[in-house]
Design an enzyme around this catalytic site. Structure first.
Site, mmCIF file in Angstrom:
data_model
loop_
_atom_site.group_PDB
_atom_site.id
_atom_site.type_symbol
_atom_site.label_atom_id
_atom_site.label_comp_id
_atom_site.label_asym_id
_atom_site.label_seq_id
_atom_site.Cartn_x
_atom_site.Cartn_y
_atom_site.Cartn_z
ATOM 1 N N LYS A 147 19.172 13.360 2.506
ATOM 2 C CA LYS A 147 20.580 12.810 2.557
ATOM 3 C C LYS A 147 20.953 13.318 4.132
ATOM 4 O O LYS A 147 21.329 12.184 4.809
ATOM 5 C CB LYS A 147 21.310 13.002 1.564
ATOM 6 C CG LYS A 147 22.812 12.471 1.984
ATOM 7 C CD LYS A 147 23.747 12.682 1.121
ATOM 8 C CE LYS A 147 25.155 12.004 1.308
ATOM 9 N NZ LYS A 147 26.165 12.129 0.345
ATOM 10 N N HIS A 296 -14.390 -16.688 -6.712
ATOM 11 C CA HIS A 296 -12.858 -17.245 -7.148
ATOM 12 C C HIS A 296 -12.545 -16.792 -8.563
ATOM 13 O O HIS A 296 -12.032 -17.309 -9.272
ATOM 14 C CB HIS A 296 -12.900 -18.678 -6.969
ATOM 15 C CG HIS A 296 -12.985 -19.221 -5.514
ATOM 16 N ND1 HIS A 296 -12.267 -18.617 -4.478
ATOM 17 C CD2 HIS A 296 -13.967 -20.087 -5.104
ATOM 18 C CE1 HIS A 296 -12.799 -19.151 -3.197
ATOM 19 N NE2 HIS A 296 -13.758 -20.020 -3.791
#
Length: 530
Positions: A147, A296
């Site tokens: 922080k 595919h």
């Protein structure tokens, strides 16, 4: 609250607090900090390791004026630690407060957390031991330092040590704001992942046992809350199409396609990874040498054999045209003979557990071919996105053996047909619905994938066949709703059929099978794949 202190690019590191579980590289990093004049503060085992290496270390209890207590549960949870991390340098009121209470600045925190996940996966671990491995002080320091990244550097990864030492040495003991911001983001990601791991593990424990007893996981229920927290492993050039962005996120386990080791070739694409998962999963269905050639996400050819070479040649023979530009999955180490055969065909990628040096040398001539080694991963639930949420289901791991088959026709399948039926059934599980697979002797003959009509799937699979269909078997991923689908596969040449059964028209379909003189077995199990 607004920050009133000026934002400075470089901040000098003068005092560092080190408290780590993973001590990889710790001593070397600490030595480098001392060499540039950084004062070291530490706790417990970390302090002991540093002292044994000849480094001067201040115990955190000396810094706080308060001893570690409650078996180490409380040692860094103190205003002189968190005040030293959180106060804004240059802010007049903050400076006055820390001066009044004798709080010294801490400019760097080096922390990695208790190995909770490792503990949670160990068999027979006592519940109390699991709970003790929930780190409290570590994440608190990480969050405080992150922080206040404008003034404090938070280091949570051992892999950052080398680069940080280089920057500190090059900048007179200072770190840039860019680096501090990067470290802060990593730190919050670390605590988020840690909390996710804890929440996920505890969610699986329905009743808290006595601390000395092992805990029991609930393996029957799906999670009440689905938490996914994976770091980005790779930024991909694009997604399924060039106008789509894409990235790969991996769990870092070293297992599965997401963590595969790429030995050579171009960057793996989104479509490569999807197809690699499909071919690897299919090849892994078999204990004997198996090869799956995927296009595919559907197998255009799959086979087993006495060797990888034989399995590959059989898989390729099933549909050599569609195999061009495909992706190949192999469940065995690839040797020179198989490599030489595969290298004759243009393929996008090959996945296998390993490749011999001779095989790698052969593949090296095809510089664009992506060669990846894969370590098997445990089966995980399947996640699929829908608008507004996610779907979660168990992986389809169900297996059918000969003893599970229910013969529903007058004619029983021959032993050879049974073997082919079971092979075709395993392949069919990996074909998009509606799916029909023709096969014989451990080799696909034709694959009908993704058709809206089961009859069309049967016709398409037969149309794709380049090998003789006479005497083959057919597998259907779901029941035949009418006799027409069955009649189509028999007309194509199938002498035996495997299907789930369960249609209201089963009697009509069975009657058609008896009329046509074929054998048919029911599995009682469906393999839809959407």
């Amino acid at each position: 609250m607004a920050i009133t202190a000026s934002l400075t690019d470089k901040k000098k590191i003068q005092r560092a607090l080190l408290s780590v579980t993973d001590k990889t590289g710790l001593v070397g990093f600490a030595h480098a900090l001392v060499d540039i004049g950084v004062e070291l503060v530490s706790t417990g085992g970390t302090a002991r390791t540093l002292r044994e290496a000849g480094l001067a270390v201040q115990d955190v209890s000396e810094l706080t004026g308060f001893p570690e207590m409650l078996d180490g549960r409380v040692k860094t949870l103190h205003p002189r630690v968190h005040g030293g991390l959180l106060y804004i340098r240059g802010n007049a009121s903050h400076e006055a407060a820390v001066a009044e209470h004798g709080i010294l600045p801490i400019d760097m925190v080096v922390v990695n957390l208790y190995a909770f996940e490792k503990t949670a996966t160990q068999p027979g671990v006592a519940f109390g031991h699991l709970i003790e491995n929930i780190d409290i002080g570590g994440p608190s320091m990480v969050r405080s330092a992150a922080k206040n990244f404008e003034d404090v550097a938070i280091v949570t990864r051992t892999s950052d040590y080398e680069a940080l030492v280089a920057e500190l040495n090059g900048n007179g003991g200072s770190l840039s704001r860019t680096t501090r911001w990067r470290l802060a983001k990593q730190a919050f990601a670390t605590t988020a992942a840690y909390d996710t791991a804890i929440a996920n593990a505890l969610d699986q424990i329905l009743e808290a046992p006595a601390p000395e007893l092992p805990f029991t996981r609930d393996t029957e229920s799906l999670p009440a809350t689905l938490r996914i927290n994976l770091p980005q492993a790779a930024s991909l050039r694009y997604g399924e199409n060039p106008h789509q962005r894409a990235a790969l996120y991996a769990d870092g386990s070293g297992l599965g396609i997401a963590n595969a080791h790429q030995i050579q070739g171009k960057e793996l694409s989104y479509n490569n990874l999807v197809d690699l998962e499909a071919c690897w999963a299919l090849a892994a269905e078999f204990s004997e040498p198996a090869v799956a050639i995927i296009k595919h996400t559907n197998p255009c050819g799959a086979a087993t054999g006495s060797s990888v070479l034989e399995a590959y040649e059989k898989a390729l023979a099933a549909d050599p045209i569609s195999a061009f530009g495909g992706v190949i999955g192999i469940n065995r180490e690839v040797g020179s003979a198989a490599a030489a055969a595969i290298a004759k065909l243009f393929v996008e990628a090959v996945a296998a557990p390993s490749f011999t040096p001779e095989a790698q040398a052969i593949f090296a001539a095809k510089k664009n071919l992506r060669l990846v080694s894969v370590r098997p991963a445990p089966t995980q639930p399947v996640v699929k996105q829908v608008s507004g949420g996610l779907l979660l289901q168990d992986a389809d791991t169900a297996r059918i053996n000969e003893a599970d088959l229910k013969v529903v026709t007058t004619r029983r399948p021959t032993p050879e047909e049974v073997a082919s039926l079971l092979f075709a059934w395993r392949i069919c599980k990996h074909v998009k619905s509606n799916a029909i697979v023709y096969a014989k002797d451990g080799q696909t003959i034709g694959v009908g994938a993704g058709q809206m009509s089961r009859v069309d799937a049967a016709r398409f699979g037969a149309m794709k066949a380049v090998l003789p269909l006479a005497g083959c078997v057919a597998a259907s991923d779901a029941f035949f709703p009418f006799p027409d689908g069955l009649e189509t596969v028999v007309e194509a040449g199938a002498t035996a059929v495997i299907q789930p059964g369960g249609s209201v028209k089963d009697p009509d379909v069975i009657a058609a099978a008896d009329r046509l003189g074929i054998a048919m077995v029911f599995t009682g199990l469906r393999h839809f794949r959407h």
